[in-house]
Scaffold this motif. Structure first.
Motif, mmCIF file in Angstrom:
data_model
loop_
_atom_site.group_PDB
_atom_site.id
_atom_site.type_symbol
_atom_site.label_atom_id
_atom_site.label_comp_id
_atom_site.label_asym_id
_atom_site.label_seq_id
_atom_site.Cartn_x
_atom_site.Cartn_y
_atom_site.Cartn_z
ATOM 1 N N VAL A 92 0.837 -1.202 0.000
ATOM 2 C CA VAL A 92 0.000 0.000 0.000
ATOM 3 C C VAL A 92 0.875 1.257 0.000
ATOM 4 C CG1 VAL A 92 -1.677 1.360 1.321
ATOM 5 C CG2 VAL A 92 -1.967 -1.118 1.099
ATOM 6 N N ASN A 93 1.906 1.262 0.852
ATOM 7 C CA ASN A 93 2.763 2.445 0.979
ATOM 8 C C ASN A 93 3.630 2.697 -0.248
ATOM 9 O OD1 ASN A 93 1.924 3.334 3.531
ATOM 10 N ND2 ASN A 93 3.323 1.934 4.593
ATOM 11 N N THR A 94 3.962 1.628 -0.981
ATOM 12 C CA THR A 94 4.853 1.773 -2.146
ATOM 13 C C THR A 94 4.128 1.585 -3.469
ATOM 14 O OG1 THR A 94 5.475 -0.585 -2.054
ATOM 15 C CG2 THR A 94 6.846 0.974 -0.815
ATOM 16 N N ASP A 95 2.799 1.394 -3.400
ATOM 17 C CA ASP A 95 1.986 1.165 -4.602
ATOM 18 C C ASP A 95 2.539 -0.016 -5.405
ATOM 19 O OD1 ASP A 95 -0.106 1.581 -6.376
ATOM 20 O OD2 ASP A 95 1.022 3.003 -7.599
ATOM 21 N N SER A 96 2.781 -1.130 -4.701
ATOM 22 C CA SER A 96 3.364 -2.326 -5.311
ATOM 23 C C SER A 96 2.328 -3.436 -5.418
ATOM 24 C CB SER A 96 4.558 -2.817 -4.489
ATOM 25 O OG SER A 96 5.523 -1.810 -4.351
ATOM 26 N N LYS A 97 2.595 -4.392 -6.290
ATOM 27 C CA LYS A 97 1.696 -5.536 -6.470
ATOM 28 C C LYS A 97 2.038 -6.610 -5.437
ATOM 29 C CE LYS A 97 0.546 -6.833 -10.617
ATOM 30 N NZ LYS A 97 0.531 -7.442 -11.986
ATOM 31 N N PRO A 98 1.056 -7.094 -4.667
ATOM 32 C CA PRO A 98 1.313 -8.134 -3.669
ATOM 33 C C PRO A 98 1.698 -9.471 -4.298
ATOM 34 C CG PRO A 98 -0.768 -7.014 -3.240
ATOM 35 C CD PRO A 98 -0.337 -6.610 -4.613
ATOM 36 N N LEU A 99 2.399 -10.268 -3.520
ATOM 37 C CA LEU A 99 2.762 -11.616 -3.958
ATOM 38 C C LEU A 99 1.506 -12.449 -4.217
ATOM 39 C CD1 LEU A 99 4.884 -13.874 -4.377
ATOM 40 C CD2 LEU A 99 4.840 -14.240 -1.902
ATOM 41 N N THR A 100 0.537 -12.345 -3.322
ATOM 42 C CA THR A 100 -0.711 -13.099 -3.466
ATOM 43 C C THR A 100 -1.813 -12.136 -3.921
ATOM 44 O OG1 THR A 100 -1.062 -12.841 -1.078
ATOM 45 C CG2 THR A 100 -0.099 -14.910 -1.824
ATOM 46 N N ASN A 101 -1.679 -11.672 -5.137
ATOM 47 C CA ASN A 101 -2.606 -10.691 -5.694
ATOM 48 C C ASN A 101 -3.821 -11.372 -6.314
ATOM 49 O OD1 ASN A 101 -1.541 -11.801 -8.004
ATOM 50 N ND2 ASN A 101 -0.400 -9.996 -8.615
ATOM 51 N N ILE A 102 -4.608 -10.614 -7.075
ATOM 52 C CA ILE A 102 -5.823 -11.154 -7.678
ATOM 53 C C ILE A 102 -5.515 -12.291 -8.644
ATOM 54 C CG2 ILE A 102 -5.770 -9.353 -9.467
ATOM 55 C CD1 ILE A 102 -8.969 -10.920 -8.003
ATOM 56 N N GLU A 103 -4.400 -12.192 -9.382
ATOM 57 C CA GLU A 103 -4.035 -13.249 -10.327
ATOM 58 C C GLU A 103 -3.703 -14.548 -9.588
ATOM 59 O OE1 GLU A 103 -2.735 -10.190 -10.437
ATOM 60 O OE2 GLU A 103 -3.440 -9.382 -12.357
ATOM 61 N N PHE A 104 -2.933 -14.417 -8.502
ATOM 62 C CA PHE A 104 -2.589 -15.597 -7.703
ATOM 63 C C PHE A 104 -3.846 -16.195 -7.083
ATOM 64 C CE2 PHE A 104 -1.229 -17.956 -4.020
ATOM 65 C CZ PHE A 104 -0.032 -18.547 -4.397
ATOM 66 N N GLY A 105 -4.704 -15.354 -6.530
ATOM 67 C CA GLY A 105 -5.943 -15.829 -5.914
ATOM 68 C C GLY A 105 -6.835 -16.560 -6.891
ATOM 69 N N SER A 106 -6.905 -16.065 -8.123
ATOM 70 C CA SER A 106 -7.732 -16.712 -9.142
ATOM 71 C C SER A 106 -7.156 -18.055 -9.565
ATOM 72 C CB SER A 106 -7.883 -15.787 -10.355
ATOM 73 O OG SER A 106 -8.668 -14.657 -10.036
ATOM 74 N N LYS A 107 -5.832 -18.142 -9.655
ATOM 75 C CA LYS A 107 -5.193 -19.420 -10.005
ATOM 76 C C LYS A 107 -5.500 -20.492 -8.960
ATOM 77 C CE LYS A 107 -1.265 -17.667 -12.711
ATOM 78 N NZ LYS A 107 0.210 -17.492 -12.733
ATOM 79 N N VAL A 108 -5.414 -20.109 -7.686
ATOM 80 C CA VAL A 108 -5.699 -21.067 -6.616
ATOM 81 C C VAL A 108 -7.186 -21.433 -6.614
ATOM 82 C CG1 VAL A 108 -5.680 -21.440 -4.115
ATOM 83 C CG2 VAL A 108 -3.763 -20.262 -5.220
ATOM 84 N N THR A 109 -8.050 -20.462 -6.849
ATOM 85 C CA THR A 109 -9.492 -20.733 -6.921
ATOM 86 C C THR A 109 -9.798 -21.706 -8.046
ATOM 87 O OG1 THR A 109 -9.987 -18.511 -6.080
ATOM 88 C CG2 THR A 109 -11.773 -19.690 -7.173
#
Length: 329
Positions: free
Chosen positions: A299-316
């Motif tokens: 949030v502070n650095t405007d960076s993409k999280p390791l477990t972002n929406i793409e990762f969450g969708s792959k696991v789903t």
């Protein structure tokens, strides 16, 4: 830097741990906790300071323009709508696993996220932020080619009203598989789930999943079991590793390579460290703390999280495909 102000939705089994950590982290302030049942505040909120607002109306968090971030630790069946409401309200979002309960819901979240690309969205797969699992990732090559993985997540409650034990616990193993291997397409699923009361929710699941990469994963879950087991075993042609989250020695490493067969012998033995596995010393923090630190940094650095929406969708997608191909006992 100005403090990030947090709202927490869900103050039950896991929400209380988010509340505990957020109160003691630098650079953040827990402002409001929302829970639909007022009873949970009596159970888990005895030590909450008076300045943290407690409400049964989640809309109060979305309507508060001073709140920057929302942590969602509510029942999984509510995640899609809560995520959408938080994103639409302009909040950064951290949602506890599972992200959602189906790919239809995942697609709906993806659609909402496209409208608010400047907001951080992260899924709380805590094992991805476990320092021992991170060590496995960094040293995976030492095991050679990993042929099979065994994930065991067994415990005695809590039981969920909206999902079964495989969705509740097996998702940890699927997240670890995606993180360590990115195994790709599923080619074969053999397994079954069962329910003691013949309900739609499984109490026990045992499944073997084969991936296009050649990796085989064996997953065992139950939420009605006489002991708590949290293990992941990796077996490669140059060694083996055991992560046991319930053991004081959480990570053991066996570096024996698989033996070359001597046709003149009727049996063969591994020698060396097989009887006394090498204990791996890992400097570890609480996984949930690591998870929150990563979210705050993003949030502070405007960076993409390791477990972002793409990762969450792959696991789903992985969970949904496996679940859809299970037999019912």
């Amino acid at each position: 830097m100005q403090k990030l102000r947090f709202g927490l939705i869900g103050f039950g089994h896991f929400g209380r741990h988010y509340a505990r950590l957020l109160q003691n982290m630098p650079g953040v302030e827990l402002v409001t906790i929302a829970n639909t049942s007022v009873e949970m505040f009596a159970v888990n909120g005895k030590d909450l300071p008076d300045h943290i607002k407690k409400t049964t109306n989640t809309q109060e968090i979305f309507n508060d323009a001073t709140i920057d971030c929302v942590v969602i630790a509510a029942p999984p069946s509510t995640h899609k709508d809560l995520i959408a409401a938080a994103i639409e309200a302009g909040k950064h979002v951290l949602v506890e696993k599972p992200m959602v309960t189906s790919m239809v819901e995942a697609k709906a979240v993806e659609k909402v996220m496209k409208k608010k690309k400047n907001k951080v969205f992260m899924v709380g797969f805590q094992y991805i932020y476990n320092d021992h699992v991170r060590y496995l990732k960094e040293h995976l090559g030492d095991l050679g080619e990993v042929k099979y993985v065994l994930g065991e997540h067994l415990y005695c409650g809590p039981f969920r009203s909206d999902i079964g034990s495989f969705m509740d616990a097996g998702i940890h193993d699927c997240a670890i598989l995606e993180y360590l291997f990115s195994p790709g397409k599923i080619t074969k699923v053999i397994g079954a789930s069962s329910s003691l009361k013949k309900s739609k929710k499984d109490d026990f699941t045992a499944v073997t999943v084969t991936f296009q990469s050649g990796l085989a994963a064996h997953i065992l879950t139950s939420w009605y079991w006489p002991e708590k087991v949290r293990k992941v075993t990796l077996v490669g042609d140059k060694g083996m590793a055991l992560f046991n989250d319930r053991d004081e020695t959480k990570l053991k490493w066996i570096k024996n390579s698989y033996p070359e067969w001597d046709r003149k012998k009727s049996s063969m033995f591994l020698h060396g460290m097989i009887e006394q596995p090498a204990v791996v010393p890992v400097s570890a923090q609480e996984p949930l703390l690591n998870e929150l630190k990563h979210f705050i940094e993003c949030v502070n650095t405007d960076s993409k999280p390791l477990t972002n929406i793409e990762f969450g969708s792959k696991v789903t997608r992985m969970m949904e495909e496996i679940s859809g191909r299970l037999s019912k006992l």
